[in-house]
Design a protein around this motif. Sequence first.
Motif, PDB file in Angstrom:
ATOM      1  N   THR A  67      15.445  56.982   8.335  1.00  0.00           N
ATOM      2  CA  THR A  67      15.392  55.385   8.795  1.00  0.00           C
ATOM      3  C   THR A  67      15.479  54.539   7.091  1.00  0.00           C
ATOM      4  N   GLU A  68      14.483  54.488   6.676  1.00  0.00           N
ATOM      5  CA  GLU A  68      14.564  53.632   5.369  1.00  0.00           C
ATOM      6  C   GLU A  68      15.526  53.872   4.090  1.00  0.00           C
ATOM      7  N   ILE A  69      15.811  55.721   3.940  1.00  0.00           N
ATOM      8  CA  ILE A  69      16.874  56.060   3.162  1.00  0.00           C
ATOM      9  C   ILE A  69      17.699  55.430   3.614  1.00  0.00           C
ATOM     10  N   ARG A  70      18.593  55.742   4.823  1.00  0.00           N
ATOM     11  CA  ARG A  70      19.794  54.582   4.948  1.00  0.00           C
ATOM     12  C   ARG A  70      19.775  53.853   5.357  1.00  0.00           C
ATOM     13  N   GLU A  71      19.015  52.917   5.157  1.00  0.00           N
ATOM     14  CA  GLU A  71      19.221  51.665   4.790  1.00  0.00           C
ATOM     15  C   GLU A  71      19.523  51.206   2.695  1.00  0.00           C
ATOM     16  N   LEU A  72      18.959  52.295   2.121  1.00  0.00           N
ATOM     17  CA  LEU A  72      19.022  52.089   1.046  1.00  0.00           C
ATOM     18  C   LEU A  72      20.910  53.051   0.469  1.00  0.00           C
ATOM     19  N   ASP A  73      21.143  54.002   1.272  1.00  0.00           N
ATOM     20  CA  ASP A  73      22.166  54.529   0.592  1.00  0.00           C
ATOM     21  C   ASP A  73      22.816  55.441   1.923  1.00  0.00           C
ATOM     22  N   GLU A  74      23.452  54.352   2.815  1.00  0.00           N
ATOM     23  CA  GLU A  74      24.971  54.788   4.126  1.00  0.00           C
ATOM     24  C   GLU A  74      25.299  56.455   4.470  1.00  0.00           C
ATOM     25  N   TYR A  75      25.832  56.795   3.158  1.00  0.00           N
ATOM     26  CA  TYR A  75      26.094  57.830   2.903  1.00  0.00           C
ATOM     27  C   TYR A  75      25.807  59.127   2.458  1.00  0.00           C
ATOM     28  N   ILE A  76      24.053  58.899   1.935  1.00  0.00           N
ATOM     29  CA  ILE A  76      23.686  60.641   1.495  1.00  0.00           C
ATOM     30  C   ILE A  76      23.841  61.526   2.597  1.00  0.00           C
ATOM     31  N   SER A  82      13.020  70.963  12.172  1.00  0.00           N
ATOM     32  CA  SER A  82      11.640  70.584  13.371  1.00  0.00           C
ATOM     33  C   SER A  82      11.516  72.141  13.353  1.00  0.00           C
ATOM     34  N   ALA A  83      10.067  71.889  14.138  1.00  0.00           N
ATOM     35  CA  ALA A  83       9.432  72.918  15.116  1.00  0.00           C
ATOM     36  C   ALA A  83      10.395  72.577  16.524  1.00  0.00           C
ATOM     37  N   HIS A  84      10.118  71.526  16.598  1.00  0.00           N
ATOM     38  CA  HIS A  84      11.095  71.300  18.502  1.00  0.00           C
ATOM     39  C   HIS A  84      12.257  70.988  18.629  1.00  0.00           C
ATOM     40  N   SER A  85      12.799  70.724  19.846  1.00  0.00           N
ATOM     41  CA  SER A  85      14.600  70.705  20.079  1.00  0.00           C
ATOM     42  C   SER A  85      14.787  69.872  20.627  1.00  0.00           C
ATOM     43  N   ASP A  86      13.279  68.576  21.045  1.00  0.00           N
ATOM     44  CA  ASP A  86      13.245  68.093  22.129  1.00  0.00           C
ATOM     45  C   ASP A  86      14.830  66.811  21.769  1.00  0.00           C
ATOM     46  N   THR A  87      14.852  66.826  22.826  1.00  0.00           N
ATOM     47  CA  THR A  87      15.929  65.784  22.598  1.00  0.00           C
ATOM     48  C   THR A  87      16.128  64.387  22.597  1.00  0.00           C
ATOM     49  N   ILE A  88      15.076  63.642  22.171  1.00  0.00           N
ATOM     50  CA  ILE A  88      14.676  62.904  21.981  1.00  0.00           C
ATOM     51  C   ILE A  88      14.911  62.682  20.416  1.00  0.00           C
ATOM     52  N   ASN A  89      14.190  63.647  19.683  1.00  0.00           N
ATOM     53  CA  ASN A  89      14.153  63.309  17.991  1.00  0.00           C
ATOM     54  C   ASN A  89      15.904  63.845  17.685  1.00  0.00           C
ATOM     55  N   LEU A  90      16.666  64.320  18.620  1.00  0.00           N
ATOM     56  CA  LEU A  90      17.683  65.338  18.690  1.00  0.00           C
ATOM     57  C   LEU A  90      18.931  63.904  18.340  1.00  0.00           C
ATOM     58  N   LEU A  91      18.802  62.939  19.417  1.00  0.00           N
ATOM     59  CA  LEU A  91      20.165  61.943  19.631  1.00  0.00           C
ATOM     60  C   LEU A  91      19.497  60.847  18.159  1.00  0.00           C
ATOM     61  N   SER A  92      17.951  61.122  17.707  1.00  0.00           N
ATOM     62  CA  SER A  92      17.698  60.069  17.353  1.00  0.00           C
ATOM     63  C   SER A  92      18.875  60.656  15.495  1.00  0.00           C
ATOM     64  N   ALA A  93      18.059  61.891  15.119  1.00  0.00           N
ATOM     65  CA  ALA A  93      19.223  62.520  13.973  1.00  0.00           C
ATOM     66  C   ALA A  93      20.361  62.270  14.284  1.00  0.00           C
ATOM     67  N   ILE A  94      20.945  62.292  15.390  1.00  0.00           N
ATOM     68  CA  ILE A  94      22.356  61.696  15.495  1.00  0.00           C
ATOM     69  C   ILE A  94      23.080  60.249  15.242  1.00  0.00           C
ATOM     70  N   ASP A  95      21.520  59.677  15.819  1.00  0.00           N
ATOM     71  CA  ASP A  95      22.417  58.087  15.511  1.00  0.00           C
ATOM     72  C   ASP A  95      22.230  58.159  13.803  1.00  0.00           C
ATOM     73  N   LEU A  96      20.993  58.902  12.981  1.00  0.00           N
ATOM     74  CA  LEU A  96      20.858  58.809  11.597  1.00  0.00           C
ATOM     75  C   LEU A  96      22.278  59.290  11.144  1.00  0.00           C
ATOM     76  N   ARG A  97      23.253  59.446  11.630  1.00  0.00           N
ATOM     77  CA  ARG A  97      24.058  60.415  11.255  1.00  0.00           C
ATOM     78  C   ARG A  97      23.451  61.910  10.625  1.00  0.00           C
ATOM     79  N   ALA A  98      22.889  62.513  10.553  1.00  0.00           N
ATOM     80  CA  ALA A  98      22.468  63.571   9.901  1.00  0.00           C
ATOM     81  C   ALA A  98      23.409  64.641  10.423  1.00  0.00           C
ATOM     82  N   ILE A  99      23.504  65.973   9.321  1.00  0.00           N
ATOM     83  CA  ILE A  99      24.542  66.178   9.232  1.00  0.00           C
ATOM     84  C   ILE A  99      24.361  68.211   9.963  1.00  0.00           C
TER      85      ILE A  99
END
Length: 228
Positions: A67-76, A82-99
């Motif tokens: 989140t803090e990196i995204r504030e500094l660079d929106e494109y990187i 992760s050792a876990h596949s829980d939905t909350i983390n996955l959705l957060s990753a999507i919100d952060l535009r993880a590839i």
Amino acid sequence: MHKLNLLYVEDDIEALEDVVFLLKRSFSDIYTASDGEEGLSIFKNNSIDIVLLDINIPKIDGLQLATEIRELDEYIPILFISAHSDTINLLSAIDLRAISYIIKPFNINELKNSILKAIHIVNKDKNKSNKIFLNNGFYWDNYKTELTYRTELLALTKNEILLIKHLFENRNRFLTAEDLKEIIFPEKKVEANSIVQMLSRLRTKIIRKINNDNFFIENIYGNGYKIK
């Protein structure tokens, strides 16, 4: 080998060493950190092209760090491990535009393919022309972090590039010298006046170079600095 730099943040030293060994031929440099605070400091003080983060890291977890990196660079490109596949983390990753969101234990080819995807994105972006007109003949390319006046490329220091990049990415609001100090000198005990002096030197250098009084950064007393 690609002329790119990777930041990898992982608190499992054995996993970190294995991944670095696997990827070292793909990058000019691989910067490593064992916690989120160290990772953020490295990101702010180095030229990073791709970020690989374990989610469960100390001090600042991977999602907050992203989140803090995204504030500094929106494109990187950002990839999560992760050792876990829980939905909350996955959705957060999507919100952060993880590839990519890679689950441990992962297949080596899965990691390699995700990294190749990120490399492709960076190389594609670096070849783009993304010049944005600022004012009075100035153009800023946020992909290449280059400043031009009309057709002439202007020489900038690393800190001047960070300064302009951050002002550009926050161009719809004013930033104070204190705000800019936290980005450019996050680990150093310097006064906000250092930013004022840097901006003054930058203005003088550019005005002398282009031989007129045009400048692309405005300073409004009580508000701060902003790209015109």
